[in-house]
Scaffold this motif. Structure first.
Motif, PDB file in Angstrom:
ATOM      1  N   LEU A  15     101.841  34.020  81.348  1.00 16.83           N
ATOM      2  CA  LEU A  15     102.205  33.652  82.715  1.00 16.83           C
ATOM      3  C   LEU A  15     101.403  34.562  83.637  1.00 16.83           C
ATOM      4  O   LEU A  15     101.110  35.704  83.279  1.00 16.83           O
ATOM      5  CB  LEU A  15     103.691  33.892  82.963  1.00 16.83           C
ATOM      6  CG  LEU A  15     104.674  33.091  82.113  1.00 16.83           C
ATOM      7  CD1 LEU A  15     106.065  33.676  82.271  1.00 16.83           C
ATOM      8  CD2 LEU A  15     104.668  31.628  82.525  1.00 16.83           C
ATOM      9  N   VAL A  16     101.082  34.052  84.811  1.00 13.31           N
ATOM     10  CA  VAL A  16     100.353  34.853  85.790  1.00 13.31           C
ATOM     11  C   VAL A  16     101.073  34.709  87.130  1.00 13.31           C
ATOM     12  O   VAL A  16     101.582  33.635  87.452  1.00 13.31           O
ATOM     13  CB  VAL A  16      98.895  34.352  85.939  1.00 13.31           C
ATOM     14  CG1 VAL A  16      98.102  35.291  86.833  1.00 13.31           C
ATOM     15  CG2 VAL A  16      98.218  34.238  84.592  1.00 13.31           C
ATOM     16  N   ALA A  17     101.127  35.789  87.892  1.00 16.77           N
ATOM     17  CA  ALA A  17     101.680  35.704  89.247  1.00 16.77           C
ATOM     18  C   ALA A  17     100.745  36.414  90.215  1.00 16.77           C
ATOM     19  O   ALA A  17     100.079  37.395  89.838  1.00 16.77           O
ATOM     20  CB  ALA A  17     103.054  36.360  89.296  1.00 16.77           C
ATOM     21  N   PHE A  18     100.663  35.895  91.429  1.00 13.16           N
ATOM     22  CA  PHE A  18      99.852  36.493  92.488  1.00 13.16           C
ATOM     23  C   PHE A  18     100.773  36.852  93.642  1.00 13.16           C
ATOM     24  O   PHE A  18     101.665  36.080  93.978  1.00 13.16           O
ATOM     25  CB  PHE A  18      98.826  35.486  93.032  1.00 13.16           C
ATOM     26  CG  PHE A  18      97.892  34.976  91.984  1.00 13.16           C
ATOM     27  CD1 PHE A  18      96.688  35.616  91.749  1.00 13.16           C
ATOM     28  CD2 PHE A  18      98.215  33.856  91.242  1.00 13.16           C
ATOM     29  CE1 PHE A  18      95.826  35.154  90.778  1.00 13.16           C
ATOM     30  CE2 PHE A  18      97.359  33.383  90.267  1.00 13.16           C
ATOM     31  CZ  PHE A  18      96.153  34.028  90.031  1.00 13.16           C
ATOM     32  N   LEU A  19     100.510  37.992  94.252  1.00 15.68           N
ATOM     33  CA  LEU A  19     101.275  38.411  95.427  1.00 15.68           C
ATOM     34  C   LEU A  19     100.279  38.954  96.439  1.00 15.68           C
ATOM     35  O   LEU A  19      99.552  39.907  96.151  1.00 15.68           O
ATOM     36  CB  LEU A  19     102.282  39.499  95.031  1.00 15.68           C
ATOM     37  CG  LEU A  19     103.116  40.108  96.154  1.00 15.68           C
ATOM     38  CD1 LEU A  19     104.004  39.060  96.820  1.00 15.68           C
ATOM     39  CD2 LEU A  19     103.993  41.232  95.598  1.00 15.68           C
ATOM     40  N   SER A  20     100.259  38.334  97.597  1.00 14.29           N
ATOM     41  CA  SER A  20      99.261  38.705  98.595  1.00 14.29           C
ATOM     42  C   SER A  20      99.952  39.008  99.918  1.00 14.29           C
ATOM     43  O   SER A  20     100.910  38.314 100.293  1.00 14.29           O
ATOM     44  CB  SER A  20      98.300  37.510  98.742  1.00 14.29           C
ATOM     45  OG  SER A  20      97.365  37.761  99.728  1.00 14.29           O
ATOM     46  N   GLY A  21      99.499  40.048 100.612  1.00 16.53           N
ATOM     47  CA  GLY A  21     100.036  40.324 101.945  1.00 16.53           C
ATOM     48  C   GLY A  21     100.843  41.600 102.064  1.00 16.53           C
ATOM     49  O   GLY A  21     101.361  41.902 103.134  1.00 16.53           O
ATOM     50  N   LEU A  22     100.973  42.355 100.971  1.00 15.48           N
ATOM     51  CA  LEU A  22     101.692  43.640 101.072  1.00 15.48           C
ATOM     52  C   LEU A  22     100.774  44.692 101.683  1.00 15.48           C
ATOM     53  O   LEU A  22      99.573  44.711 101.411  1.00 15.48           O
ATOM     54  CB  LEU A  22     102.131  44.124  99.693  1.00 15.48           C
ATOM     55  CG  LEU A  22     103.472  43.672  99.133  1.00 15.48           C
ATOM     56  CD1 LEU A  22     103.735  44.387  97.814  1.00 15.48           C
ATOM     57  CD2 LEU A  22     104.615  43.922 100.094  1.00 15.48           C
ATOM     58  N   PRO A  23     101.317  45.599 102.491  1.00 16.35           N
ATOM     59  CA  PRO A  23     100.481  46.663 103.057  1.00 16.35           C
ATOM     60  C   PRO A  23      99.932  47.584 101.963  1.00 16.35           C
ATOM     61  O   PRO A  23     100.492  47.662 100.869  1.00 16.35           O
ATOM     62  CB  PRO A  23     101.448  47.441 103.954  1.00 16.35           C
ATOM     63  CG  PRO A  23     102.711  46.698 103.988  1.00 16.35           C
ATOM     64  CD  PRO A  23     102.721  45.693 102.900  1.00 16.35           C
ATOM     65  N   ALA A  24      98.871  48.296 102.285  1.00 15.58           N
ATOM     66  CA  ALA A  24      98.315  49.297 101.372  1.00 15.58           C
ATOM     67  C   ALA A  24      99.179  50.560 101.408  1.00 15.58           C
ATOM     68  O   ALA A  24      99.848  50.834 102.404  1.00 15.58           O
ATOM     69  CB  ALA A  24      96.890  49.636 101.801  1.00 15.58           C
ATOM     70  N   GLY A  25      99.141  51.300 100.292  1.00 18.15           N
ATOM     71  CA  GLY A  25      99.802  52.614 100.286  1.00 18.15           C
ATOM     72  C   GLY A  25     101.245  52.585  99.823  1.00 18.15           C
ATOM     73  O   GLY A  25     101.986  53.543 100.048  1.00 18.15           O
ATOM     74  N   LEU A  26     101.643  51.512  99.145  1.00 21.37           N
ATOM     75  CA  LEU A  26     102.997  51.444  98.579  1.00 21.37           C
ATOM     76  C   LEU A  26     102.911  51.897  97.123  1.00 21.37           C
ATOM     77  O   LEU A  26     102.134  51.356  96.337  1.00 21.37           O
ATOM     78  CB  LEU A  26     103.517  50.004  98.653  1.00 21.37           C
ATOM     79  CG  LEU A  26     104.865  49.736  97.969  1.00 21.37           C
ATOM     80  CD1 LEU A  26     105.998  50.408  98.748  1.00 21.37           C
ATOM     81  CD2 LEU A  26     105.121  48.237  97.864  1.00 21.37           C
ATOM     82  N   LYS A  27     103.730  52.871  96.762  1.00 22.79           N
ATOM     83  CA  LYS A  27     103.681  53.376  95.382  1.00 22.79           C
ATOM     84  C   LYS A  27     104.467  52.431  94.481  1.00 22.79           C
ATOM     85  O   LYS A  27     105.634  52.137  94.741  1.00 22.79           O
ATOM     86  CB  LYS A  27     104.284  54.780  95.338  1.00 22.79           C
ATOM     87  CG  LYS A  27     104.125  55.453  93.993  1.00 22.79           C
ATOM     88  CD  LYS A  27     104.453  56.930  94.116  1.00 22.79           C
ATOM     89  CE  LYS A  27     104.249  57.747  92.864  1.00 22.79           C
ATOM     90  NZ  LYS A  27     103.963  57.121  91.627  1.00 22.79           N
ATOM     91  N   VAL A  28     103.824  51.916  93.444  1.00 21.06           N
ATOM     92  CA  VAL A  28     104.478  50.973  92.530  1.00 21.06           C
ATOM     93  C   VAL A  28     104.555  51.585  91.140  1.00 21.06           C
ATOM     94  O   VAL A  28     103.543  51.950  90.548  1.00 21.06           O
ATOM     95  CB  VAL A  28     103.709  49.633  92.475  1.00 21.06           C
ATOM     96  CG1 VAL A  28     104.361  48.691  91.459  1.00 21.06           C
ATOM     97  CG2 VAL A  28     103.673  48.977  93.855  1.00 21.06           C
ATOM     98  N   ASP A  29     105.779  51.689  90.654  1.00 22.58           N
ATOM     99  CA  ASP A  29     106.006  52.253  89.327  1.00 22.58           C
ATOM    100  C   ASP A  29     106.141  51.093  88.344  1.00 22.58           C
ATOM    101  O   ASP A  29     107.085  50.320  88.402  1.00 22.58           O
ATOM    102  CB  ASP A  29     107.290  53.094  89.415  1.00 22.58           C
ATOM    103  CG  ASP A  29     107.732  53.628  88.071  1.00 22.58           C
ATOM    104  OD1 ASP A  29     107.018  53.399  87.081  1.00 22.58           O
ATOM    105  OD2 ASP A  29     108.808  54.260  88.038  1.00 22.58           O
ATOM    106  N   GLN A  30     105.186  50.991  87.433  1.00 24.13           N
ATOM    107  CA  GLN A  30     105.176  49.857  86.508  1.00 24.13           C
ATOM    108  C   GLN A  30     106.446  49.790  85.655  1.00 24.13           C
ATOM    109  O   GLN A  30     106.907  48.710  85.300  1.00 24.13           O
ATOM    110  CB  GLN A  30     103.956  49.949  85.600  1.00 24.13           C
ATOM    111  CG  GLN A  30     104.079  49.059  84.383  1.00 24.13           C
ATOM    112  CD  GLN A  30     102.800  48.373  84.017  1.00 24.13           C
ATOM    113  OE1 GLN A  30     101.732  48.734  84.495  1.00 24.13           O
ATOM    114  NE2 GLN A  30     102.913  47.376  83.176  1.00 24.13           N
ATOM    115  N   SER A  31     107.040  50.956  85.350  1.00 24.32           N
ATOM    116  CA  SER A  31     108.227  50.929  84.492  1.00 24.32           C
ATOM    117  C   SER A  31     109.394  50.247  85.219  1.00 24.32           C
ATOM    118  O   SER A  31     110.261  49.642  84.594  1.00 24.32           O
ATOM    119  CB  SER A  31     108.603  52.336  84.022  1.00 24.32           C
ATOM    120  OG  SER A  31     109.004  53.101  85.123  1.00 24.32           O
TER     121      SER A  31
END
Ligand code: EPS
Length: 390
Positions: A15-31
């Protein structure tokens, strides 16, 4: 504007998902993303597939050094089951004899409507995309939306209100819903242990009879400031956007905001949430005695918790199938049966959290804007000050 898409078939490679439009500089923790994917896979009443899959987000773009960079985010979720389907669903020509037909449409499923629409002789490709497996991709991008909302102090969680005709009676406070998040084992994600046991008994009953069960989940968004969404245009109302987002999930047949269903049968005096004024709390000093509105009045968030319920029909794949018609012969037959879940209400609740989070994130970005988190948060805190000084 926040936009998202998904692609992928239930038994395809990924499966693939795309997300566009979030501001830069948000810390995302993959866990955190993986934990959300895990939550969606749990629940008493899932079928054999969940023993195969171990969903994990493979982030392909848009995040570098754990930070969003303002570019589109794409996420891949591998289907472990693909190895059993490569020959049945090849991208290339393959051997047509290895194709796995869905010979007769299941009542309640997209099978027949989809086959008619796309002019397929049977329903394999319909099932592949209509399947609720797709909701895993939404949960992956929804998790990133949750990370964004958290920066604004907004949290989104869910709990199960009913399974079949076993229903929890009282409104569940936020703290109890939060406690459910930390469970190591998710059964039916119901806050009341006694009701949860009765829900489990209900699932056991239908497991024996070869039937399936629906139910009701509630998504709660905590810390939502007043002013998201607007009454000014029909398609910008927060309640309308949330209803569409939750209704778009597989098997959801009705959506309720707050106590909307009971409200239709009650006098206005018993429904509307009276207004007071006291100590500044949360965003303003205006207070409410209750929250029948589910945190939204006139399509605008009012500062109370946003509460949205989704009503799920029972799953349409039955081990003791209903009457149908053979696609090839047009003779009456029992509907096709494939390995399936029996009850997915807790999982649907997690998927609905993702949809609600994506919706709230979109509305928050429309209100506060910003290409970097610094800019978004500056605007957000300016608005908070405005509310405090109101
Ligand atoms: C589904 C049927 C089952 C579910 C599936 C949804 O899959 P399978 O046909 O492979 O046994 O397990 O849900 C998921 C795979 C998932 O990740 O939620 C269906 O037909 O909708």
């Amino acid at each position: 504007m926040l936009r998202y898409f998904t692609a992928g078939e239930s038994h395809g490679e990924a499966l693939v998902a795309f997300l566009s439009g979030l501001p830069a500089g948000l810390k995302v923790d993959q866990s955190f993303v993986d934990r959300e994917l895990w939550r969606r896979q749990q629940g008493y009443g899932r079928g054999g597939r969940m023993k195969i899959e171990r969903d994990s987000a493979h982030i392909l773009s848009g995040i570098r050094h754990s930070m969003t960079i303002g570019s589109p985010i794409s996420v891949q979720l591998d289907n472990r089951d693909w190895k059993n389907w490569q020959e049945a669903l090849p991208v290339g020509e393959g051997d047509p004899a290895l194709h796995k037909r869905v010979a007769s449409p299941r009542p309640g499923h997209a099978d027949l409507a989809g086959a008619l629409k796309y002019n397929f002789p049977e329903a394999r490709y319909v099932l592949e995309r209509a399947s609720a497996r797709e909701s895993a991709a939404r949960v992956a991008v929804g998790a990133i939306a949750k990370v964004f909302l958290r920066e604004l102090g907004i949290e989104v969680l869910s709990h199960v209100v009913a399974v079949g005709n076993v229903a929890a009676q009282k409104e569940v406070p936020w703290e109890q819903i939060q406690a459910l998040y930390n469970q190591e084992e998710i059964l039916l994600n119901c806050a009341d242990p006694e009701t949860q046991q009765r829900m489990k008994d209900e699932v056991d009953k239908v497991l024996k009879t070869g039937d399936s069960l629906g139910g009701v989940f509630e998504v709660v968004a905590h810390g939502v400031p007043p002013g998201l969404g607007t009454y000014a245009q029909w398609d910008e109302r927060l309640d309308a956007l949330l209803a569409a987002a939750v209704m778009s999930l597989q098997a959801v047949k009705a959506v309720e905001i707050g106590s909307g269903i009971a409200a239709a049968a009650s006098p206005g005096s018993a429904v509307h949430d009276e207004i007071g004024y006291g100590q500044p709390a949360n965003f303003t000093a205006f207070t409410r005695t209750r929250n029948n509105a589910g945190g939204i009045e006139g399509g605008v968030s009012n500062g109370e918790e946003v509460r949205v319920r989704g009503y799920l029909k029972p799953i349409s794949t039955l081990r003791r199938p209903l009457q149908s018609v053979d696609f090839a012969t047009r003779e009456p037959v029992r509907a096709a049966y494939e390995r399936s879940d029996v009850c997915v209400v807790p999982a649907a609740g997690v998927a609905a959290e993702a949809m609600a989070a994506l919706t709230l994130a979109r509305c928050a970005l429309e209100k506060f804007g910003g290409d970097s988190m610094g800019e978004t948060l500056r605007n957000f805190h300016g608005y908070r000050r405005q509310l405090e000084n109101y």
